[in-house]
Enzyme design. Sequence first.
Site, short mmCIF file in Angstrom:
data_model
loop_
_atom_site.label_atom_id
_atom_site.label_comp_id
_atom_site.label_asym_id
_atom_site.label_seq_id
_atom_site.Cartn_x
_atom_site.Cartn_y
_atom_site.Cartn_z
N ASP A 39 87.53 -1.73 15.09
CA ASP A 39 88.90 -1.26 15.25
C ASP A 39 89.09 0.20 14.88
O ASP A 39 90.14 0.77 15.14
CB ASP A 39 89.85 -2.11 14.40
CG ASP A 39 89.78 -1.76 12.92
OD1 ASP A 39 88.66 -1.46 12.45
OD2 ASP A 39 90.82 -1.78 12.24
N ASP B 154 84.02 3.13 14.69
CA ASP B 154 83.39 2.06 15.47
C ASP B 154 83.20 2.44 16.94
O ASP B 154 82.47 1.75 17.65
CB ASP B 154 84.25 0.79 15.41
CG ASP B 154 84.34 0.22 14.01
OD1 ASP B 154 83.32 0.26 13.30
OD2 ASP B 154 85.42 -0.24 13.62
N ASP C 259 82.57 -5.49 12.84
CA ASP C 259 82.98 -4.64 11.73
C ASP C 259 83.73 -5.52 10.72
O ASP C 259 84.21 -6.60 11.06
CB ASP C 259 83.89 -3.52 12.25
CG ASP C 259 84.42 -2.66 11.14
OD1 ASP C 259 83.63 -2.23 10.29
OD2 ASP C 259 85.64 -2.41 11.12
#
Length: 778
Positions: free
Chosen positions: A520, A524, A323
Site C-alpha cells: 500500500d 511498495d 507487506d
Amino acid sequence: MDQRQAGRQGERATPAPARQWLAPVLLGFTAAALVAGGAAWLAGARILADGCWAVGTVAAIVPSVAWVVSALRRGKAGVDLIAVLALAGTLATREYLAGALIALMLATGRWLDAAAERRASHDLRHLLEHAPRTARRRIGDQVNIIDLDEVRVGDLLVVGPGEVAPVDGRIEGRAAVLDESVLTGESAQVERAAGERVRSGAVNAGAAFDLRAEASARDSTYAEIVRLAEQAGAEAAPVVRLADRYAAWFLPLSLAVAGLAWLVSGDAVRAVAVLVVATPCPLLLAAPVAIVSGLSRAARQGVVVRDGAALETLGRARTMVLDKTGTLTVGRPRVIDVAAAPGHSVTEVLTLAASVDQFSPHVLAQAITDEAPARGLTLRPVDDVTEVPGRGATGRLDGTVLSVGRRGHDDTPLPGWARAADNRATLDGAAVAWLTVDAELTGAILLRDPLRHDAPRTLRRLREAGITRLLMLTGDRAEPAREIAAVLGLDDVHAQQTPADKVAAVRVERGRAVTVMVGDGVNDAPALAAADVGVAMGARGSSASSEAADIVLTTDRVDRLADAAVIAVRARRIAVQSALGGMLLSLAAMAAAAFGLLPPAAGALLQEAIDVAVIINALRALRLDRTALPTIEPATEQLIRHFAAEHDDLREVIEAVREAADHLTDAADPRALDTVRHVDQLLTDRLLPHELAEEHQLYPALAPALGGPESTATMSRAHTEIHHLAHRIAAHLQLADANHGRLRDEQLDDLRACLYGLHSVLRLHFAQEEENYFSLAR
C-alpha cells in the site's frame, strides 16, 4: 501510455465502437439471408434460395477476413482462420445452406460476445459515468457551482442530497448518511459524524452536509479509481492469449483432419464439413467472455482489475508476497494498554495525555486523542502547548506541567509499575508514550498497529484458492514481524526490508512460481511492478502503489484480496472449461464429419448449439460463488456490527482486569481490593450482559449461515468459562466482606489466577469472534 498498455491496445482486433454496431448488423443481415433463402426454398425457387444463402455467407466472410488479417499482422495465425476456410469451402462446394448457417453462427457468437461484454463491463462504465464534474463551494453565505478542477485544499464544499462527494475531505457541522457502494461494493448505507473523513465518489444518501476539502480533484480517491477503470481493458483482448495457446494445436489439427478426410475419400464436401464443425467459437468467444465476466464480478466487490490478463494470471498464482503495515495490519497505531502509577487511575492518565496530544500532529498522538473520546472521556483545556519533534508534547493544566512522549535520557531507575509496563511493551512489540506530571512519571500508554480482524480468514481463503506459499516483507523490526507471521501461519517473513530488498525478494519468488505482491505504500511500488501481478490497497494507500499495480482494492478491507483470488480462479477455470469442453465436442463432430456421417448443413447446426452452450457456461463467471463465504442476512450483519462496536467499548474492561491482577500483591492493601471491586462492577454491568446478548442473539442468528449451532459451540463454551471466572471473583469479594472488608492471605493466589485467567480468556475470545464472526460482515 506505457508499452504494456500499448501492447494491450494493439491486440484488439476491432475497435470497441465498431464491434458495438457491427455485431447486431451482421447478425441481422445473416439471419435475414438465412430466412429469405428458407422461404425461397419452400416456394420451390432453389436458385434464389442458394443466392440468398450465398450472400449471407459472403457477408460473414468479409469481417472474418479482416479479423484474420489483423491477427496475422500481430504475428498470429488466429483462430478465425478456420472460420474463413469453412465459409470459403461452402462457397467452393456450393454448400450454400451450410455457409449461411456458419455465417449466422459467427454473427450470433459475435453478438453474444458484445452483449456479454456490455453486461460484464456495466459496473466499470457506471463508475465512469458516476464521476462528478462540478462542485458547490461555500464562501460565507454564498454557494457557487464551480468546475471540479477549481477545488482547492481547504475549500468548504456543500454536498446536496443525491450528489457525489467531489473530492476527499472531512465532514463539518452535521453528520452525513452516505452510500459508498461504488467505492466499496457494500450496499448498506453508513453514517459519518462530523470530523470523519469522506472519500470522493461516496453518494449523499441523506440531507446536505458541508465537506472541507483535503485534496484536489486530481489527487482524490475517486479520480484515481476512474483512471484505473479507464485503463481496465474490459474488451477481453488480452485474454485471447488463452485462446491462442489452445489454437496453436487445434488449428493445425483441424486442417490436418480436413485434408486427410478429403485425401482418403476424394470428397471435398467432407473436408468442408470438418471445417464447419471445427469453427472455433469456443476459443473466439467463450474464454474471453468468462474472463470479462470475472472482471465485472470483481468490480462489484470493490476490486478494479486493469485487464483480463491480470485476472487470468492471478488465477494461476501460487505465491503471494504481502507487506505488513497497512496490508496485514490496520496501518495506524492504536492504544492497546494503559498503565498508571500507584495513586493514579487509567482514566486519569489517558485523559491528561489526550488533552496534551490533541494539539499534536504526530501519529501516536492522534491515536491517543482518538482513544479518549472513544472511552467517553472529556478532554481538559491545556495551555502553552509546545512540541519537540521526536520527543513529545508539553503543556500546562491549572499550573501543572504535563508531558507526553519519550522518556528523557537520565539514569533514574524506573519504578516497579513502569518497569512492568516497559517490559510488557517489549514483549508486545508496542511503542510507549510516557505521561509525566510536574516531571514525575505518572502513566504509560502502549500503542501498536493491530492486525486486521479479517487477515487470518483472508489468508485461509487464499490457500483454499490455490496459493501455496505466503510470505511477508516488511521494513519493520523482526520481533513484531515474526509475531504476526506466527499468528497468521505465514510460510516465511523478511523484516527490515528496503524497497530494493523487496524487489529482489519478489524476483526470487517469481523464479519459482507465478507471484503476487500486495502492498500500500510508496516503498511498495517497485515490488508491485516487479511481481507477475501487483495488488495495491488503494483505499488508503499511495497513488504510486496504485499506479504500479495491476489490481487495486478500492475499499480498506484485506478480505477483498481473497475475493479477487477466488473470482480469478473461478473465472479462469470456467474459461478453460468452456474452451476445452467446446473443442472436445467439436473434435467428436469433426470425426463424424470426416467419416461422412455429418453433412455440412447439419454440422453447422450442431456447431451453433455447441457455441451457444459454451458461451452460456462462460457467463456463469458473472455469478457470485456462494461457496466462497457464508451468506449473511442483513439483520445478522447489523447484529455483527453492533457487537463489534461493543467489543471496542469493552477493551477498557479487559485492561481493568489485567490492572487489578497486577495490583493484587498485598492482602492488606485496601487499594488492591478496590480495584477488584471496580472490576467486578464492570463485569456485572457491562461485560456479562454483552456475553449473554451474544449467546442469545448473535450466535443463533449466525448458526444457519455457518452450518448449525455446532459451529458456535466452542464460543459458547468460552462464554461459560468467562461467567465461571467472573462468579469466582465475586465469591472472593463476598469472602472479603465477611472478613471485615479485607482479603485473606490464602485468597491472593487464587484471586490473582482468576483475574489473569479471565484476562487471557477474554483476549482470546474477543480475537476469535472478531476473526471468525465479525469479519463476515461485508
